[in-house]
Write an enzyme that holds these catalytic residues in place. Sequence first.
Site, short mmCIF file in Angstrom:
data_model
loop_
_atom_site.label_atom_id
_atom_site.label_comp_id
_atom_site.label_asym_id
_atom_site.label_seq_id
_atom_site.Cartn_x
_atom_site.Cartn_y
_atom_site.Cartn_z
N ARG A 199 45.30 46.97 43.63
CA ARG A 199 44.85 46.22 44.91
C ARG A 199 45.18 44.71 44.65
NH1 ARG A 199 38.56 44.21 46.81
NH2 ARG A 199 39.60 42.86 48.47
N ASN B 247 29.24 42.78 42.27
CA ASN B 247 30.32 42.26 42.92
C ASN B 247 30.32 42.99 44.16
OD1 ASN B 247 32.88 41.45 44.39
ND2 ASN B 247 34.08 41.73 42.26
N ALA C 115 33.73 42.17 50.28
CA ALA C 115 33.53 41.41 51.43
C ALA C 115 32.20 41.32 52.07
CB ALA C 115 34.59 41.89 52.42
N PRO D 83 33.08 47.28 48.50
CA PRO D 83 34.36 47.79 49.27
C PRO D 83 35.62 47.25 48.69
CG PRO D 83 33.20 46.15 50.78
CD PRO D 83 32.14 46.52 49.48
N ASN D 84 36.58 48.14 48.52
CA ASN D 84 37.87 48.21 48.04
C ASN D 84 38.07 47.90 46.45
OD1 ASN D 84 39.08 48.29 50.78
ND2 ASN D 84 37.96 46.33 50.95
N ARG E 220 40.19 30.18 47.93
CA ARG E 220 40.82 31.07 48.74
C ARG E 220 40.60 30.72 50.17
NH1 ARG E 220 39.81 36.81 46.77
NH2 ARG E 220 41.66 37.29 48.30
N GLU F 236 25.78 37.83 40.53
CA GLU F 236 26.75 38.00 41.33
C GLU F 236 27.98 37.50 40.73
OE1 GLU F 236 26.55 35.52 44.95
OE2 GLU F 236 28.35 35.63 45.63
N HIS G 224 32.46 37.51 41.02
CA HIS G 224 33.80 37.60 41.92
C HIS G 224 34.84 37.56 40.91
CE1 HIS G 224 31.57 37.84 45.57
NE2 HIS G 224 30.98 36.84 45.25
N TYR H 218 43.79 40.15 42.05
CA TYR H 218 42.55 40.60 40.93
C TYR H 218 43.12 41.11 39.74
CZ TYR H 218 40.44 40.42 45.67
OH TYR H 218 39.77 39.75 46.92
C1 DQA Z 1 35.78 39.43 45.75
C2 DQA Z 1 36.01 38.30 46.71
C3 DQA Z 1 35.76 38.65 48.23
O1 DQA Z 1 35.96 37.78 48.85
C4 DQA Z 1 36.69 40.08 48.39
O2 DQA Z 1 36.33 40.37 49.76
C5 DQA Z 1 36.74 40.98 47.62
C6 DQA Z 1 36.58 40.79 46.11
C7 DQA Z 1 36.32 39.36 44.52
O3 DQA Z 1 36.10 39.79 43.40
O4 DQA Z 1 36.94 37.99 44.12
O5 DQA Z 1 36.69 42.36 47.82
O6 DQA Z 1 34.58 39.91 45.62
#
Ligand code: DQA
Length: 143
Positions: free
Chosen positions: A17, A72, A75, A9-10, A105, A96, A98, A22
């Site tokens: 964003r 990735n 959330a 998501p997002n 954070r 995984e 990020h 990011y």
């Molecule tokens: C994320 C870190 C997550 O905590 C966050 O909710 C994201 C992006 C990252 O790529 O740093 O959506 O996965």
Amino acid sequence: MKILIMNGPNLNRLGRREPGIYGSTTMEDCLAGLRKAFPEVEIDYFQSNHEGALIDRLQQAADDGLAGVVLNAGAYTHTSVALLDAIRSVDFPVVEVHISNVFAREDFRSHSIISPACEGLIAGFGMGGYKLAVQALTESARD
Ligand code: DQA
């Protein structure tokens, strides 16, 4: 060799964003760079804002003969037992990723529900993390 990159998501909003966290690179630019850097690897991409759609795609990938998945989960990393179970249900490695350093954070980002089912974790290297993950998968597939 075939690899699937999955974003949760997002992450469809990468580039716009929270660029302070990011960066300003879009996923399209990142994918173009990856395909150039790994011409021998077929790189598929899937993004969804929906937990079930991510699980469906992961299960579908089990029939695709993939070398692995770069995930990735956004959330959902911190909330989704269903995604953990889905990763456990497939037999290819999942790395995984990020973009941000989730350990630097908010406290809730320090805990990943999915990590125990993943091959490894890359965090904090910006969009470069996707490249490190593809490299890890291609090298482990050759071993
Ligand atoms: C994320 C870190 C997550 O905590 C966050 O909710 C994201 C992006 C990252 O790529 O740093 O959506 O996965």
